[in-house]
Design an enzyme around this catalytic site. Structure first.
Site, mmCIF file in Angstrom:
data_model
loop_
_atom_site.group_PDB
_atom_site.id
_atom_site.type_symbol
_atom_site.label_atom_id
_atom_site.label_comp_id
_atom_site.label_asym_id
_atom_site.label_seq_id
_atom_site.Cartn_x
_atom_site.Cartn_y
_atom_site.Cartn_z
ATOM 1 N N GLU A 142 0.842 -1.220 0.000
ATOM 2 C CA GLU A 142 0.000 0.000 0.000
ATOM 3 C C GLU A 142 0.866 1.255 0.000
ATOM 4 O O GLU A 142 0.489 2.283 0.579
ATOM 5 C CB GLU A 142 -0.927 0.036 1.222
ATOM 6 C CG GLU A 142 -2.063 -0.930 1.203
ATOM 7 C CD GLU A 142 -2.842 -0.905 -0.088
ATOM 8 O OE1 GLU A 142 -2.900 0.165 -0.714
ATOM 9 O OE2 GLU A 142 -3.371 -1.953 -0.475
HETATM 10 C C1 LIG Z 1 2.857 -9.828 0.211
HETATM 11 C C2 LIG Z 1 2.647 -8.726 -0.767
HETATM 12 C C3 LIG Z 1 1.376 -8.405 -1.177
HETATM 13 C C4 LIG Z 1 1.169 -7.395 -2.121
HETATM 14 N N1 LIG Z 1 -0.096 -7.164 -2.589
HETATM 15 C C5 LIG Z 1 -0.260 -6.309 -3.647
HETATM 16 C C6 LIG Z 1 -1.527 -6.195 -4.309
HETATM 17 O O1 LIG Z 1 -2.518 -6.819 -3.901
HETATM 18 N N2 LIG Z 1 -1.613 -5.383 -5.397
HETATM 19 C C7 LIG Z 1 -0.555 -4.677 -5.873
HETATM 20 O O2 LIG Z 1 -0.697 -3.979 -6.858
HETATM 21 N N3 LIG Z 1 0.660 -4.765 -5.271
HETATM 22 C C8 LIG Z 1 0.831 -5.561 -4.181
HETATM 23 N N4 LIG Z 1 2.062 -5.679 -3.586
HETATM 24 C C9 LIG Z 1 3.158 -4.871 -4.070
HETATM 25 C C10 LIG Z 1 3.554 -3.777 -3.115
HETATM 26 O O3 LIG Z 1 2.581 -2.776 -3.083
HETATM 27 C C11 LIG Z 1 4.956 -3.300 -3.544
HETATM 28 O O4 LIG Z 1 5.857 -4.308 -3.146
HETATM 29 C C12 LIG Z 1 5.311 -1.969 -2.934
HETATM 30 O O5 LIG Z 1 4.512 -0.954 -3.465
HETATM 31 C C13 LIG Z 1 6.781 -1.613 -3.171
HETATM 32 O O6 LIG Z 1 7.159 -1.794 -4.512
HETATM 33 P P1 LIG Z 1 8.445 -2.674 -4.865
HETATM 34 O O7 LIG Z 1 8.320 -3.950 -4.123
HETATM 35 O O8 LIG Z 1 8.591 -2.713 -6.308
HETATM 36 O O9 LIG Z 1 9.637 -1.905 -4.193
HETATM 37 P P2 LIG Z 1 10.441 -0.698 -4.867
HETATM 38 O O10 LIG Z 1 9.491 0.305 -5.393
HETATM 39 O O11 LIG Z 1 11.472 -1.259 -5.762
HETATM 40 O O12 LIG Z 1 11.120 -0.088 -3.576
HETATM 41 C C14 LIG Z 1 12.299 -0.617 -2.982
HETATM 42 C C15 LIG Z 1 12.804 0.382 -1.960
HETATM 43 O O13 LIG Z 1 13.102 1.633 -2.611
HETATM 44 C C16 LIG Z 1 12.349 2.678 -2.041
HETATM 45 N N5 LIG Z 1 11.921 3.578 -3.115
HETATM 46 C C17 LIG Z 1 11.343 3.250 -4.287
HETATM 47 N N6 LIG Z 1 11.078 4.346 -4.999
HETATM 48 C C18 LIG Z 1 11.493 5.389 -4.280
HETATM 49 C C19 LIG Z 1 11.498 6.799 -4.468
HETATM 50 N N7 LIG Z 1 10.990 7.353 -5.558
HETATM 51 N N8 LIG Z 1 12.007 7.583 -3.491
HETATM 52 C C20 LIG Z 1 12.511 7.028 -2.378
HETATM 53 N N9 LIG Z 1 12.535 5.718 -2.134
HETATM 54 C C21 LIG Z 1 12.025 4.904 -3.064
HETATM 55 C C22 LIG Z 1 11.166 2.023 -1.350
HETATM 56 O O14 LIG Z 1 10.648 2.792 -0.285
HETATM 57 C C23 LIG Z 1 11.784 0.710 -0.876
HETATM 58 O O15 LIG Z 1 12.457 0.895 0.337
HETATM 59 C C24 LIG Z 1 2.268 -6.659 -2.611
HETATM 60 C C25 LIG Z 1 3.554 -6.964 -2.170
HETATM 61 C C26 LIG Z 1 3.759 -7.985 -1.277
HETATM 62 C C27 LIG Z 1 5.169 -8.327 -0.877
#
Ligand SMILES: Cc1cc2nc3c(=O)[nH]c(=O)nc-3n(C[C@H](O)[C@H](O)[C@H](O)COP(=O)(O)OP(=O)(O)OC[C@H]3O[C@@H](n4cnc5c(N)ncnc54)[C@H](O)[C@@H]3O)c2cc1C
Length: 607
Positions: free
Chosen positions: A444
């Site tokens: 989220e």
């Molecule tokens: C168990 C689980 C359930 C989920 N359920 C859903 C779902 O139902 N629907 C859905 O759509 N998604 C879902 N997700 C996805 C989830 O919302 C994402 O994992 C989350 O938004 C983070 O994206 P990412 O994993 O690609 O991390 P990234 O975006 O790659 O982030 C990695 C790190 O970099 C930081 N970061 C990234 N961009 C920036 C920035 N611009 N500035 C500063 N810091 C930054 C982040 O804070 C984090 O610490 C789920 C994930 C999990 C693990």
């Protein structure tokens, strides 16, 4: 597999205290829009729902974690007992407490929804993912769908025939939602062919409901880049005639926690045969429509936090009263002194009070927000009231989501520490609570994204009026207890914390205006912490003030005395150990430390 037993506990006394003594929910009941509800009805629902969660969901928590979900021939199988729990949930109608009457719901206050969510999620966070997301999807369809879409989907999402998912994330689009590449090709009549891959989709497939309604963010070919170009589509897994809509489960993830909630890779339109319907009639409204769901989902994540943290705390408390180890500190030189329960050791007491104050504080913060939502709904023609309450909702959402989830994980870790070696074993539920709760700070929108939302959008909303109103509320309360000898120091800490928040908010304004943009993300998380701790310190002290009034009149042997006495200690502990650190954090922010962005990347490690 271990025998299903319930380990879930909730603190209904505290929930009732916050609802009826602190926030006076009863004043909003019995009239529009909650005319069908009274205090007794809310209270009865809490008792009955608690019994149901302990009997139906609690026993499946550990067994569901042990089994996890499996993918068999492209279909997800949920753990044993989940189907029966789903059926019972919808037969009784627990998911319809706050649903509009026209969809068979009981149109209860959002505050009741929040506490019911705490009970269901605390008993089984993984199971509750499926219905909670389903309700969110129903809300979006009701809010933005065409009359045909509302008729086709909302009733079935509310009665458990269908389940729902939200599909934002893609391999290149995590936090950066605007990089989503899933495509939508217009077919006419509001229908589109959908093609693309979404990852991490909670409830992406399961064997609980007859159909699954995916809400998918995608873009048409000529749409602009970024979030602006995204549109939202209803994409059923199966078509109305029961045939496949070309949504394939690529795989499911193997996770640290909430293992019984399926997390799927979904491929839409592998055979060019996936058809979606635009939500409503306008393209490129996807992000704002999805935000409607996400705001409630973010509050929901804070609720997940308090739910699991509260269960962890109550389990640790029970263990600490039973486990005997070592003599009392008062007899530390006497090897033959009787062994005492670990709750008699000062450091264990410290951990328990730390957990208690945080759990009860986050609960109060969430329910404060929830009551603001109900007051917006009840404001009628009073625009000033509606604006004030909506402003506080907007300001508090990132605090509830981020501080609620970060603190929940810390509480679960402290619960493990309280149990010692036993806490590390699967014989006790606290290790699962810690694993389950870690995801709350990630999905989220990661907690850093929440902090950016707070400083980048929420501080400046309505020209800063929401922030000013919040600080005014806090300072107004601090003034009411500053003459009370017992709370004088706590009041001073609260007032200083509020001042520190305000001056730091001004510092952010200066950074935005003065071209020091790098400082904004560097300080945002700490500022969110300051705001949250100030809010929680305030609400705990407000509870203590009410408790003192009650203690002044209750007889010495009254059953409620220990409860109110606990409020006194939780608030004083938080005021000294957490609230008092807020001005120090403002000082740290003022140092404008840039070392994280100045350090060359190759200097992090030379391996
Ligand atoms: C168990 C689980 C359930 C989920 N359920 C859903 C779902 O139902 N629907 C859905 O759509 N998604 C879902 N997700 C996805 C989830 O919302 C994402 O994992 C989350 O938004 C983070 O994206 P990412 O994993 O690609 O991390 P990234 O975006 O790659 O982030 C990695 C790190 O970099 C930081 N970061 C990234 N961009 C920036 C920035 N611009 N500035 C500063 N810091 C930054 C982040 O804070 C984090 O610490 C789920 C994930 C999990 C693990």
């Amino acid at each position: 597999m271990s025998q299903p037993i319930n380990r879930f506990k909730a603190d209904l006394r505290d929930i009732r205290f916050v609802l009826f003594e602190q926030f006076k929910l009863q004043d909003l009941l019995g009239k529009a829009p909650y005319a069908n509800w009274g205090q007794e009805e809310v209270s009865t629902v809490l008792d009955e729902l608690y019994t149901w969660t302990k009997e139906q969901l609690g026993p499946l928590n550990q067994t569901g974690d042990a089994t996890g979900c499996t993918l068999v021939n492209g279909k997800v199988k949920t753990p044993a007992g989940f189907k029966e729990a789903w059926k019972s949930l919808y037969e009784i109608g627990w998911r319809r407490l706050s649903v509009p009457e026209k969809f068979g719901g009981q149109e209860g206050p959002f505050t009741l929804h929040a506490v019911s969510e705490e009970l269901m999620c605390g008993a089984n966070a993984a199971f509750n993912m499926y219905p909670a997301l389903t309700q969110g999807v129903a809300d979006v369809v009701q809010e933005f769908g065409t009359p045909e879409q509302i008729a086709a989907y909302a009733p079935k999402l509310h009665d458990g025939t269908y389940a729902g998912t939200m599909c934002l994330t893609e391999p290149p689009a995590g936090s950066d939602v605007g990089s989503a590449t899933t495509k939508a090709f217009p077919m006419g009549g509001g229908k589109y062919k959908i093609k693309g891959t979404k990852i991490f989709i909670s409830g992406g497939d399961q064997d609980l409901s007859k159909n699954i309604i995916h809400l998918v963010l995608a873009r048409t070919e000529e749409a602009p880049v970024g979030t602006k170009g995204l549109s939202l589509f209803v994409v059923p897994r199966d078509r109305h005639d029961g045939t496949s809509n070309d949504v394939q489960v690529g795989s499911i993830e193997h996770k640290m926690g909430i293992r019984a909630s399926s997390t799927a890779v979904l491929n839409f339109g592998e055979n060019d045969n996936c058809i979606g319907e635009l939500v409503g009639t306008e393209e490129q409204k996807g992000m704002s429509q999805m935000f409607h769901l996400m705001n409630y989902a973010r509050i929901g994540v804070g609720v997940q936090g308090v739910a699991v943290a509260s269960a962890a705390y109550l389990n640790a408390l029970e263990y600490a009263k039973e486990r005997k180890q070592g003599p009392s500190i008062k007899q530390w030189k006497d090897a033959a002194a009787p062994r005492v329960a670990i709750i008699d050791h000062p450091d264990v007491r410290r951990m328990l009070l730390d957990m208690k104050s945080k759990v009860e504080g986050i609960r109060a913060l969430i329910l404060k927000l929830a009551v603001h939502v109900d007051k917006v709904n009840a404001a009628g023609d009073d625009k000033t009231a509606a604006e004030y309450h909506q402003g506080q909702v907007d300001l508090l959402v990132p605090l509830v989501k981020a501080y609620g989830s970060d603190t929940a994980f810390q509480v679960c870790v402290t619960a493990i520490q309280t149990l010692g070696g036993a806490g590390f074993l699967k014989d006790h539920p606290v290790e699962q609570y810690a694993r389950d709760s870690k995801i709350f700070s990630i999905y989220e929108g990661t907690n850093h994204i929440q902090a950016l939302d707070l400083v980048g959008r929420k501080l400046g909303q309505r020209g800063g009026a929401n922030m000013q109103a919040f600080i005014k509320d806090v300072q107004g309360f601090a003034a009411t207890i500053k003459e009370d000898a017992r709370y004088k120091d706590a009041a001073a800490n609260l007032s200083a914390a509020a001042d520190a928040c305000m001056s730091t908010a001004m510092r952010f304004l200066g950074w935005f205006g003065g071209g020091k943009m790098e400082m904004v993300p560097l300080a945002a998380n700490r500022f969110l912490e300051m705001m949250s701790e100030t809010a929680i310190g305030w609400l705990l002290l407000e509870q203590a003030a009410l408790a003192e009034k009650a203690l002044a009149t209750l007889p010495e042997d009254h059953v409620d005395r220990p409860f109110y006495t606990g409020k006194r200690y939780a608030s004083l502990f938080y005021a000294v150990n957490t609230l008092a650190t807020v001005p120090g954090k403002a000082v740290l922010i003022g140092k404008e430390d840039k070392t994280p962005v100045e350090i060359p990347i190759d200097a992090f490690a030379t391996v």
